[in-house]
Every structure is written in C-alpha cells, then in structure tokens.
Design a protein around this motif. Structure first.
Motif, mmCIF file in Angstrom:
data_model
loop_
_atom_site.group_PDB
_atom_site.id
_atom_site.type_symbol
_atom_site.label_atom_id
_atom_site.label_comp_id
_atom_site.label_asym_id
_atom_site.label_seq_id
_atom_site.Cartn_x
_atom_site.Cartn_y
_atom_site.Cartn_z
ATOM 1 N N ARG A 1 27.101 35.971 62.634
ATOM 2 C CA ARG A 1 28.372 36.430 62.080
ATOM 3 C C ARG A 1 28.905 35.467 61.023
ATOM 4 N NH1 ARG A 1 30.970 36.519 66.433
ATOM 5 N NH2 ARG A 1 32.075 34.542 66.202
ATOM 6 N N ASN A 2 28.774 34.170 61.259
ATOM 7 C CA ASN A 2 29.398 33.182 60.372
ATOM 8 C C ASN A 2 28.483 32.640 59.280
ATOM 9 O OD1 ASN A 2 31.523 33.508 62.137
ATOM 10 N ND2 ASN A 2 31.982 31.331 62.284
ATOM 11 N N HIS B 1 34.084 36.680 51.954
ATOM 12 C CA HIS B 1 35.174 35.715 52.109
ATOM 13 C C HIS B 1 34.836 34.641 53.140
ATOM 14 C CE1 HIS B 1 39.381 34.483 51.679
ATOM 15 N NE2 HIS B 1 39.362 34.234 52.981
ATOM 16 N N ASN B 2 34.372 35.065 54.290
ATOM 17 C CA ASN B 2 34.161 34.161 55.417
ATOM 18 C C ASN B 2 32.895 33.339 55.282
ATOM 19 O OD1 ASN B 2 34.927 33.259 58.156
ATOM 20 N ND2 ASN B 2 33.025 34.258 58.754
ATOM 21 N N VAL B 3 31.774 33.980 55.014
ATOM 22 C CA VAL B 3 30.482 33.283 54.974
ATOM 23 C C VAL B 3 30.357 32.418 53.720
ATOM 24 C CG1 VAL B 3 27.979 33.566 54.959
ATOM 25 C CG2 VAL B 3 29.391 35.088 56.364
ATOM 26 N N LEU B 4 30.562 33.046 52.553
ATOM 27 C CA LEU B 4 30.447 32.265 51.315
ATOM 28 C C LEU B 4 31.516 31.188 51.237
ATOM 29 C CD1 LEU B 4 29.587 34.942 48.598
ATOM 30 C CD2 LEU B 4 28.047 33.507 49.947
ATOM 31 N N GLY B 5 32.723 31.513 51.703
ATOM 32 C CA GLY B 5 33.787 30.508 51.724
ATOM 33 C C GLY B 5 33.443 29.335 52.603
ATOM 34 N N GLY B 6 32.814 29.600 53.739
ATOM 35 C CA GLY B 6 32.400 28.519 54.635
ATOM 36 C C GLY B 6 31.369 27.613 54.008
ATOM 37 N N ALA C 1 34.395 47.096 53.988
ATOM 38 C CA ALA C 1 35.289 46.141 54.651
ATOM 39 C C ALA C 1 34.501 44.971 55.232
ATOM 40 C CB ALA C 1 36.086 46.836 55.750
ATOM 41 N N ARG C 2 33.332 45.275 55.827
ATOM 42 C CA ARG C 2 32.514 44.217 56.422
ATOM 43 C C ARG C 2 31.899 43.317 55.355
ATOM 44 N NH1 ARG C 2 31.724 41.270 61.067
ATOM 45 N NH2 ARG C 2 29.865 40.028 60.664
ATOM 46 N N VAL C 3 31.410 43.942 54.273
ATOM 47 C CA VAL C 3 30.823 43.150 53.180
ATOM 48 C C VAL C 3 31.883 42.236 52.575
ATOM 49 C CG1 VAL C 3 29.787 43.258 50.881
ATOM 50 C CG2 VAL C 3 29.046 44.852 52.654
ATOM 51 N N ASN C 4 33.060 42.771 52.334
ATOM 52 C CA ASN C 4 34.150 41.969 51.763
ATOM 53 C C ASN C 4 34.527 40.813 52.680
ATOM 54 O OD1 ASN C 4 36.479 41.823 49.667
ATOM 55 N ND2 ASN C 4 37.533 41.776 51.637
ATOM 56 N N TYR C 5 34.594 41.089 53.987
ATOM 57 C CA TYR C 5 34.914 40.031 54.956
ATOM 58 C C TYR C 5 33.852 38.939 54.938
ATOM 59 C CZ TYR C 5 35.854 37.621 59.332
ATOM 60 O OH TYR C 5 36.116 36.648 60.274
ATOM 61 N N SER D 1 36.405 33.946 43.867
ATOM 62 C CA SER D 1 36.329 35.200 44.630
ATOM 63 C C SER D 1 37.189 35.170 45.893
ATOM 64 C CB SER D 1 34.876 35.494 45.020
ATOM 65 O OG SER D 1 34.442 34.653 46.090
ATOM 66 N N LEU D 2 37.463 33.984 46.425
ATOM 67 C CA LEU D 2 38.173 33.890 47.705
ATOM 68 C C LEU D 2 39.577 34.515 47.671
ATOM 69 C CD1 LEU D 2 37.096 30.314 48.906
ATOM 70 C CD2 LEU D 2 36.194 32.526 49.629
ATOM 71 N N PRO D 3 40.401 34.260 46.642
ATOM 72 C CA PRO D 3 41.712 34.929 46.615
ATOM 73 C C PRO D 3 41.584 36.447 46.533
ATOM 74 C CG PRO D 3 41.658 33.091 45.070
ATOM 75 C CD PRO D 3 40.256 33.307 45.514
ATOM 76 N N VAL D 4 40.536 36.931 45.854
ATOM 77 C CA VAL D 4 40.352 38.378 45.699
ATOM 78 C C VAL D 4 39.945 39.008 47.027
ATOM 79 C CG1 VAL D 4 39.081 40.189 44.491
ATOM 80 C CG2 VAL D 4 39.705 38.082 43.279
ATOM 81 N N THR D 5 38.875 38.460 47.637
ATOM 82 C CA THR D 5 38.416 39.024 48.905
ATOM 83 C C THR D 5 39.455 38.813 50.006
ATOM 84 O OG1 THR D 5 37.209 36.945 49.320
ATOM 85 C CG2 THR D 5 35.964 38.775 48.365
ATOM 86 N N GLY D 6 40.161 37.679 49.960
ATOM 87 C CA GLY D 6 41.208 37.421 50.950
ATOM 88 C C GLY D 6 42.360 38.402 50.822
ATOM 89 N N PHE D 7 42.752 38.707 49.587
ATOM 90 C CA PHE D 7 43.837 39.672 49.376
ATOM 91 C C PHE D 7 43.428 41.048 49.869
ATOM 92 C CE2 PHE D 7 45.885 42.954 46.834
ATOM 93 C CZ PHE D 7 47.226 42.651 47.027
ATOM 94 N N ILE D 8 42.176 41.435 49.636
ATOM 95 C CA ILE D 8 41.706 42.747 50.093
ATOM 96 C C ILE D 8 41.748 42.829 51.618
ATOM 97 C CG2 ILE D 8 39.679 44.258 50.223
ATOM 98 C CD1 ILE D 8 38.931 43.263 47.402
ATOM 99 N N ILE D 9 41.319 41.760 52.298
ATOM 100 C CA ILE D 9 41.378 41.730 53.768
ATOM 101 C C ILE D 9 42.816 41.907 54.239
ATOM 102 C CG2 ILE D 9 41.061 40.269 55.812
ATOM 103 C CD1 ILE D 9 38.690 38.960 54.331
#
Length: 385
Positions: free
Chosen positions: A179-180, A197-202, A190-194, A362-370
């Motif tokens: 998952r991470n 944000h989560n995986v690439l951000g990590g 929704a899953r791809v966007n999450y 990309s993080l602010p974009v994907t985060g805003f979508i979430i």
C-alpha cells in the motif's frame, strides 16, 4: 499507548491537511520553477554556441588586451568583470549597469575576435532569470514575495514531516508495504491519485525537506544564522565583507591585471575558471573567484587584491578565502547552493532534484483532489433527521 498514537496521527493528519491547503499554490510554483531551472547550464551550453571556441596551441590573450578589444567594440570604458574559462571557452567581459543598458561581450581568447555581444535594457531578463525570479519571489517586487515564499516553504517542511508520519506504516507487513511503497496504475482514479500523493510523496519527502531547508537559508537571516550556529558548534556567522584598497597608493595608478592573472594561473594551473570583478570605486578591490571544478560554487577560492599594489587582502565571511582553508561549517555553507540544486552529485543529483521537485509540485494538486473528493462525498451524504 495506542490511544496516544492514534490521537497523534489524527493531529498530524489535520495539520498536514490544512497546512498543505494554505501553502499549496506557492509550493506548486516554487517546485515547477525549480524543475525548469534544474538543467539551466546544460540548456545554455546546447543553445549558446557563442560561449565556446575551438582550442588553439597559441598563448591566450591577456586580460588587458581582452578588455581593450571589448572597450573598442562597445565604446565603453568601465568594464565590471572579465571571465576566463577552460580551453574551449570564450572569454567574456561584462558591463553591468542598472541604470542604462548592460552588455556582455564574448571574445575568442586566442584570436581576439568578437564572437557575440549581448545587450540588456534595465529590467530586461532572459528566460532563466525570469524563472529564478518566480522561484525566489513569485515575481512579486520588494521583500513581500521573498517572505511569502519563505514562510510557505517553512510550512511545507512541517507538511512533509507530518506526511512522513502518516506514510509510515502502522504495522509492518506485506499488505502495508504494498500500500505504501507501490503505485497501482490500473485502478480507479481516486486510488491512482491517492497513490501518487502518498507513495511518490513518501519517496521524495526526505529530498524535498533537504531542498526546502537549503532554500530557507536565503529566505530568513535568522534561519541562516541558526543553521550556521548548529553546524559550527556554536559559532556566529560572520557577514560577508569586502576589504578595501589602500588609497594612499592611488597616485601610483592601477596595477596591471596581466600580472595578477599570470600569478593566479601559475598558482592554480588546473583551475577551470578565473573570474575578475573589476573595481569601480577608488577604494574597491579586485575580487577574484578561482573555480577548481567547472560550475562549482563550493570548490572556489574567493580572493581579494589591492587594485594599486596587488597586495592580497583578507575578506570576511564564510565565502571569503580559499575553500581548502575554510572550516567545516564554512565549507557546508559554501555547498548550500550545490546541495539545493543537486549539482553536488553531478548530473545524477540534478536528475534527482528535477524528479523530486516535479513530485513536490504534484503534491498540492493530488492532495487538493483527495480533500475535495472527501468533502464532496461528505456533503452529498443524506443527513440523519
């Protein structure tokens, strides 16, 4: 204990959410402009052929000869700098003037041929200067833009730290690892966007924190001084102060630049660049940067000489003097720019910075979508009477 852990994660989630929303637009601009600026040197090398010459087996023209050619070509008499590079580099002479047009003349150091002359009107900037201004100030004049960027990046650091807390698996097992640490491309939006944000951000968080902290050194004097205090073991950061020429020798006239160039070439025969900032006032010094690795700000000797006697003078601050003689804290401060743009690791470092900055944008974009999808779903739920 689990209760405290859960409350801490909820606190981090709320902090991550709201700080991300507050700083998102600024972080996006800063990261995108950082991406555009990452390969500035390589792009300039490929698109500006006038900066290079075919090496010849004849002696280089000396600085005073080059300056005479540049003055004759431009009709000016007050050059501000002259730069010698490697065997394949043109010599260039700068005439910097913030009130009238500035000019840079590129000259073949073997033949004296003027290859190119570039003139800029006050306020005019090229593409990369425009990008850098956006990166530093959002193109807002005065100190306001710099402060907005500084505080937004400070907030971004906290957002990244809280993001790491949320990214770190509660339990280490195969499911949590998948998952991470892996992207599910073939999944609903929704899953791809999450995952983006989560995986690439990590993956990018640590590099983004380093880039942010090195950037904050230029944003806030208090941060700069605090960082130096910590890295030096409690020493105070000295201001960068230039020495002054002894005006008692003014009647003797200015010393020959050719002599100084020959002396420095003899002392550092393998240096890649010799940059001479020429004195514009009677008390000014000749400021010389001797670069020992192409494109490096870290491996550079910043030297000062009396313009009348060529006597070496002592400057003040972390950047003054020879890099081999600098303290560990001063060396780290000199490295700051090269760490920030990845140059310290060569082309690999630049690629790494480019990719991580792109993820950062990309993080602010994907985060805003979430956040937006969750909020919309919450509002669309029927309320219980």
């Amino acid at each position: 204990m689990n209760f405290i852990h859960m409350n801490f994660r909820k606190f981090c989630l709320q902090l991550h959410l709201w700080l991300g929303l507050i700083s998102g637009i600024v972080v996006f601009i800063v990261c995108i402009t950082g991406c555009l600026y990452a390969f500035k040197d390589e792009i300039k090398d490929a698109t500006q052929p006038w900066r290079f010459v075919a090496p010849e087996s004849v002696p280089l023209l000396l600085p005073e000869e080059i300056l005479e050619i540049a003055n004759h070509h431009t009709g000016r008499t007050a050059p501000t700098a002259i730069t010698y590079g490697e065997a394949t580099d043109a010599v260039f002479v700068d005439y910097m003037d913030f009130k009238t047009a500035s000019c840079t003349v590129y000259i073949n150091p073997y033949t004296g041929e003027v290859i190119q002359s570039i003139q800029k009107e006050p306020g005019e900037s090229d593409f990369f200067s425009f990008v850098l201004k956006g990166h530093r100030t959002l193109w807002i004049p005065g100190k306001a833009g710099k402060m907005i960027v500084g505080y937004s990046i400070l907030i971004f650091v906290v957002t990244l730290l809280t993001g790491l807390v949320l990214w770190y698996p509660r339990k280490w097992n195969k499911k949590a690892a998948l998952r991470n640490f892996t992207l599910k491309i073939k999944a609903p939006f929704a899953r791809v966007n999450y995952d983006l944000h989560n995986v690439l951000g990590g993956y990018a968080a640590i590099v983004l924190i380093i880039l942010s902290l090195t950037g904050l050194v230029w944003s806030f004097s208090w941060f700069s001084k605090a960082a130096y205090y910590v890295t030096s073991g409690g020493k105070e950061l000295k201001p960068y102060v230039l020495p002054k020429s002894d005006t008692l020798h003014i009647a003797e006239g200015k010393a020959g630049l050719n002599v100084l160039f020959g002396q420095l070439k003899k002392e550092s025969p393998d240096a890649t660049t010799f940059y001479f900032a020429l004195p514009q006032k009677k008390e000014s010094v000749i400021r010389v940067s001797v670069v020992h690795e192409r494109g490096s700000y870290y491996k550079t000797d910043n030297l000062f000489f009396d313009q009348y006697t060529l006597a070496p003078l002592q400057g003040s601050g972390a950047y003054a003097g020879k890099y081999t003689e600098a303290s560990a804290a001063d060396k780290l401060r000199r490295m700051n720019l090269e760490i920030h743009d990845g140059r310290i690791l060569g082309i690999f470092g630049k690629i790494l910075v480019f990719i991580c900055a792109l993820i950062g944008a990309s993080l602010p974009v994907t985060g805003f979508i979430i956040w937006f999808r969750k909020r919309r779903n919450h509002l669309s739920r029927p309320r219980r009477s």
